[in-house]
Design an enzyme around this catalytic site. Structure first.
Site, short mmCIF file in Angstrom:
data_model
loop_
_atom_site.label_atom_id
_atom_site.label_comp_id
_atom_site.label_asym_id
_atom_site.label_seq_id
_atom_site.Cartn_x
_atom_site.Cartn_y
_atom_site.Cartn_z
CD GLU A 266 -2.93 -1.31 0.62
OE1 GLU A 266 -3.20 -0.33 -0.12
OE2 GLU A 266 -3.61 -2.34 0.65
CD GLU A 397 2.54 10.34 -0.91
OE1 GLU A 397 3.62 9.71 -0.91
OE2 GLU A 397 1.48 9.85 -0.53
P1 NAD Z 1 8.47 4.84 4.50
O1 NAD Z 1 8.30 4.06 3.27
O2 NAD Z 1 9.71 5.62 4.66
O3 NAD Z 1 8.39 3.89 5.77
C1 NAD Z 1 7.34 3.02 6.00
C2 NAD Z 1 7.80 1.90 6.90
O4 NAD Z 1 8.78 1.13 6.23
C3 NAD Z 1 8.46 2.36 8.18
O5 NAD Z 1 8.10 1.48 9.21
C4 NAD Z 1 9.93 2.25 7.88
O6 NAD Z 1 10.71 2.06 9.03
C5 NAD Z 1 9.95 1.02 6.99
N1 NAD Z 1 11.09 0.95 6.07
C6 NAD Z 1 11.77 1.98 5.50
N2 NAD Z 1 12.73 1.51 4.69
C7 NAD Z 1 12.66 0.17 4.72
C8 NAD Z 1 13.37 -0.87 4.08
N3 NAD Z 1 14.34 -0.62 3.22
N4 NAD Z 1 13.02 -2.15 4.34
C9 NAD Z 1 12.00 -2.42 5.18
N5 NAD Z 1 11.31 -1.48 5.81
C10 NAD Z 1 11.62 -0.20 5.61
O7 NAD Z 1 7.19 5.74 4.59
P2 NAD Z 1 6.79 6.76 5.72
O8 NAD Z 1 7.55 8.01 5.49
O9 NAD Z 1 6.84 6.13 7.05
O10 NAD Z 1 5.23 6.96 5.39
C11 NAD Z 1 4.81 7.83 4.41
C12 NAD Z 1 4.47 7.09 3.13
O11 NAD Z 1 3.55 6.04 3.37
C13 NAD Z 1 3.79 7.98 2.13
O12 NAD Z 1 4.35 7.79 0.87
C14 NAD Z 1 2.35 7.51 2.14
O13 NAD Z 1 1.67 7.76 0.97
C15 NAD Z 1 2.48 6.08 2.43
N6 NAD Z 1 1.25 5.55 3.02
C16 NAD Z 1 0.46 4.74 2.27
C17 NAD Z 1 -0.72 4.23 2.79
C18 NAD Z 1 -1.61 3.32 1.96
O14 NAD Z 1 -2.46 2.67 2.53
N7 NAD Z 1 -1.44 3.24 0.68
C19 NAD Z 1 -1.09 4.53 4.09
C20 NAD Z 1 -0.26 5.36 4.83
C21 NAD Z 1 0.91 5.86 4.28
#
Ligand code: NAD
Ligand code: MN
Length: 810
Positions: A266, A397
């Site tokens: 997601e 975004e």
């Molecule tokens: P992010 O991708 O940086 O992090 C999300 C999660 O992934 C965190 O727990 C992080 O620690 C982990 N993570 C980061 N790098 C990783 C890796 N290499 N391997 C495994 N895990 C890793 O995103 P964010 O900044 O925490 O959240 C914002 C983003 O999430 C936005 O782009 C938003 O659109 C998206 N989002 C999507 C939904 C949906 O349902 N589609 C819902 C909420 C947020």
């Protein structure tokens, strides 16, 4: 301040929610440990990280920073717990999930306060939106646990699930992950986001209170690089469920390629908020507030692109600015504020950077006259007008309280602008003309479409993306399939390795008839040269010479050359994809019409049953009785999908609001498919038929060893009124052609039935546009058996669910 002053200014007084309960709970527990095997455990590294209160910028709690040893420990106990949890009757799991829902409600206020303290979101939102939705999610899934045996008969849990969530809705994202996983009999290891672990840790306490068996739920806090990557790469994890940025999602797609792990992603969005000139503009203004200033705009499905019909744009912008002037940014625990704090200084800087870039790109910036609090991380509501659609702020975004507005003239232009993004998570459509709104909703490529409303969520209605917003759904019945697999896959693995009770590596089971000697009668040889009938490729309804100018030989069982087919290459695939795209009108036609054409194909195949059977024998050496059976099953399969065409229709949800949600399975678009070698005709038909039944157009690579059964279909297709471009066939080397298809940005899904290495190649290459893949990892299917060769599994792969929300009442 006197009463008179208050009357003059009409200022709000502060209405703070007390923080004490939350702060006391933190104090009593910190430093927080990891929740593994039902117990609190110190992190192996001995290291802790600080969680900050974004409303003040001050330290809030010390949280364990786990490493890969902790992840390994959690996965090990989750595996052990799975052996019994996965076998519990549905009713037993329903009781546990029900207990979680009750537990959430009992601790609702504490959870709301913790969430607000840790994330910076307004208490009004955590109290009235986040936490109630969390409880509802567990209730709803308690129901699915209860009903799994009857409603998901034939499916089994996948095993140990690794779940990774972002910081914007910490507890709600946890609920979206954990509830369906547990309901379907899986055990979980969940990693909260680094900034927002506290509500997940309180949740762990609730799990403990509910009397859960040890190891079923494990919460491992820590940094992305340590915990996230260890989970993604752990060999004993059967599925990764991820919510976060598209960039990280892409990395995870690549990291898990070829591992056999199931994956749901997601990801991000840049969702359109479309306003037609007959919309109720005052409702629109309140809609915009909920679309982009809810949760400070840190919402994956935020309506961040305001698309307004030109003739009302000036009026709407004026109303919007007036409303923005009255929005209140302030302390998250103040019940009278509209907008809270941004989660972290880094995120704040990123928002500022993109806003600066917008100004540089020439857009017009507008912000209210008042100033934000200086202590803590705050950003004012921001509106950009005069935005050109190709600029950064219109495409990227921002994940903050920043709205970019553009205008359109006609409905067609609105759709084009709405779809002018690589994302496809959500959309809102505003018009008092329901005919117009319901005409537009299916044309926007997005998983959720809200008509005259926005940012509505409910456990009953699946949520998830099209395109680079990811794949998989959370919520609804469709969301359950992310956490199960066909039971025959598990049983096959058990048969292969009885010691593994979870069956996470599906193994081979086939009733495939062993190749026997070919029937002599069919290999008539009169000594004269055969009349050459080398099939070309089939692209856009016509036979097309392969670009390479080369042919490849097709050999029978005794290495006898029995024919030649075109050697397709990259250029041919590109032409085929283009033709498939041009045929997209296929999806818009009626299901009745598509069914009719599937019946014609069956009819025309039946006329030539003997010829097709002979061809199968000739290529595979199978006896004619067996080859004939293959043709007969193929004909029956075409009938099955002709039947399904107008019966796989979707449902109407009744979430707790006045209104209905239409859940419509929509075609993926262009599906690339590499057909299995076994069963050269049946394998081809079994993949093409469900795809076109659901309105997709396809580019098929036939069996590499035995392509002639598919190329013999050219004439069948031509005589069956299949419109040009709906089915395209490119013969050649399966893995070479599959890679081109998997990399192609205009292909929306890729199915691959071939070797394990080929599957890995496809999954890796698919990460470019985040296309959905379905690969066999070299495990054969018994295509003759209905259970494995046809049915809803295929229809689900051929579709993605769009939820259209239609509230009603004046
Ligand atoms: P992010 O991708 O940086 O992090 C999300 C999660 O992934 C965190 O727990 C992080 O620690 C982990 N993570 C980061 N790098 C990783 C890796 N290499 N391997 C495994 N895990 C890793 O995103 P964010 O900044 O925490 O959240 C914002 C983003 O999430 C936005 O782009 C938003 O659109 C998206 N989002 C999507 C939904 C949906 O349902 N589609 C819902 C909420 C947020
Ligand atoms: Mn925090």
């Amino acid at each position: 301040m006197t009463v008179m002053d208050i009357f003059k200014t009409m200022e709000y007084g502060p209405a703070p929610e007390a923080a004490e309960a939350g702060l006391d709970w933190i104090k009593a527990h910190q430093p927080f440990g990891l929740f593994i095997n039902g117990k609190w455990k110190k992190p192996a590294s001995g290291q802790y990280m600080e969680s900050v209160n974004p409303g003040s910028g001050k330290a809030l709690a010390r949280v364990a920073a786990a490493n890969s040893a902790d992840v390994d420990a959690a996965v090990t106990v989750a595996r052990k717990a799975f052996t019994s949890w996965g076998k519990l009757p549905g009713h037993a799991r329903a009781r546990y999930l029900y207990a979680l829902a009750r537990g959430i409600q009992k601790h609702a206020r504490l959870l709301a306060v913790l969430e607000s303290l840790d994330n910076g979101k307004p208490i009004r939102e955590t109290r009235d939106i986040d936490i109630p939705l969390v409880a509802r999610h567990f209730y709803y899934h308690a129901g699915w646990a209860q009903l799994m045996e009857s409603e998901l008969a034939g499916y089994a849990p996948v095993g140990v699930v690794g779940q990774i969530i972002p910081w914007n809705f910490p507890l709600l994202m946890l609920a979206w992950k954990i509830a369906p996983a547990l309901a379907m009999g899986n055990t979980v290891v969940l990693k909260p986001a680094r900034y927002t672990s506290l509500s997940a840790l309180k949740f762990a306490e609730i799990v403990h209170e509910a009397g859960f068996p040890a190891g079923v739920v494990n919460i491992v806090t820590g940094e992305a690089s340590a915990v996230g990557e260890a989970l993604v790469n752990h060999p004993d994890v059967n599925k990764i469920a991820f919510t976060g940025s598209t960039e990280v999602g892409r990395n995870i797609r690549r990291a898990t390629a070829g591992s056999g792990k199931k994956l749901s992603l997601e990801l991000g969005g840049k969702s359109p908020f479309v306003v037609f000139d007959d919309a109720d503009l005052d409702s629109v203004v309140e809609g915009v507030v909920d679309a982009i200033w809810f949760n400070q705009g840190q919402v994956c499905c935020a309506g961040s692109r305001l698309l307004v019909q030109e003739n009302v744009a000036v009026r709407l912008f004026a109303k919007l600015r007036a409303r923005m002037e009255h929005l209140r940014v302030g302390k998250p625990l103040d019940k009278a504020i509209d907008i809270g704090a941004i989660v972290s200084p880094g995120q704040l800087k990123e928002i500022q950077r993109l806003v600066d870039q917008g100004v540089q790109e020439g857009a017009t910036l507008w912000q209210p006259s008042w100033a934000c609090p200086t202590e803590g991380y705050f950003f004012p509501p921001t509106l950009f007008t005069n935005v050109s659609p190709a600029t950064t702020i219109a495409q990227v975004e921002i994940f903050g309280p920043v709205l970019v507005a553009m205008t359109f003239r006609t409905p067609a232009e609105a759709v084009e602008l709405a779809n002018n993004t690589r994302y496809g998570l959500a959309a809102s459509v505003w018009s008092e003309n329901i005919n117009l709104a319901l005409d537009i909703a299916p044309k926007i490529k997005a998983g959720s479409v809200w008509v005259n409303c926005t940012n509505l969520f409910d456990a009953s209605s699946g949520f998830g993306g099209y395109r680079e917003s990811g794949f998989g759904r959370e919520g609804g019945k469709e969301g359950l399939f992310e956490y199960v697999k066909p039971a025959w896959e598990r049983d096959a693995a058990l048969a292969q390795d009885p010691s593994s009770s979870d069956g996470h590596q599906p193994g081979a089971v086939t009733a495939e008839t062993a190749p026997e000697e070919a029937d002599e009668e069919i290999l008539v040889d009169d000594g004269l040269p055969a009349i050459d009938r080398t099939p070309k490729l089939y692209i856009g309804g016509k036979q097309a010479r392969p670009d390479s100018g080369y042919s490849r030989g097709v050999y029978g069982p005794q290495k006898r050359l029995i024919g030649q087919v075109g050697e397709g290459n990259r250029k041919d695939i590109r032409n085929a994809v283009e033709a498939a795209h041009k045929a997209s009108g296929w999806a818009v036609g009626t299901a009745h019409n598509r069914a009719q054409i599937l019946y014609y194909i069956a009819e025309n195949l039946a006329v030539r049953e003997q010829e097709f059977a002979r061809r199968i024998s000739e290529q595979t050496g199978r006896v004619s009785r067996d080859a004939q059976a293959e043709v007969q099953v193929a004909i029956s399969r075409l009938f099955s999908y002709a039947a399904w065409t107008d019966k796989y229709e979707g449902v109407v949800h009744r979430p707790p609001l006045r209104g209905a949600v239409l859940a419509l399975p929509e075609p993926m678009g262009v599906i690339g498919m590499a057909c299995p070698d076994e069963y050269p005709l049946l394998g081809f038909i079994s993949l093409v038929a469900p795809a076109i039944a659901m309105g997709n157009t396809v580019v098929a690579i036939p069996s590499q060893q035995a392509p002639l059964s598919a190329t013999d279909c050219y004439q069948v297709l031509e005589t069956s009124d299949v419109p040009a471009g709906v089915i395209n066939i490119v013969t050649g080397e399966r893995d070479v052609l599959s890679k081109v298809l998997a990399e192609h940005d205009d292909v929306e899904a890729m199915w691959y039935f071939g070797s394990r290495e080929g599957g890995k190649l496809v999954e890796l290459a698919s990460a470019g546009n985040m296309k959905r893949t379905w690969v066999s990892y070299g495990h054969p299917r018994n295509w003759l058996a209905r259970e494995q060769g046809e049915g809803q599994e295929f229809l689900r792969e051929a579709t993605q669910v769009k939820n259209i929300w239609i509230p009603y009442g004046e």
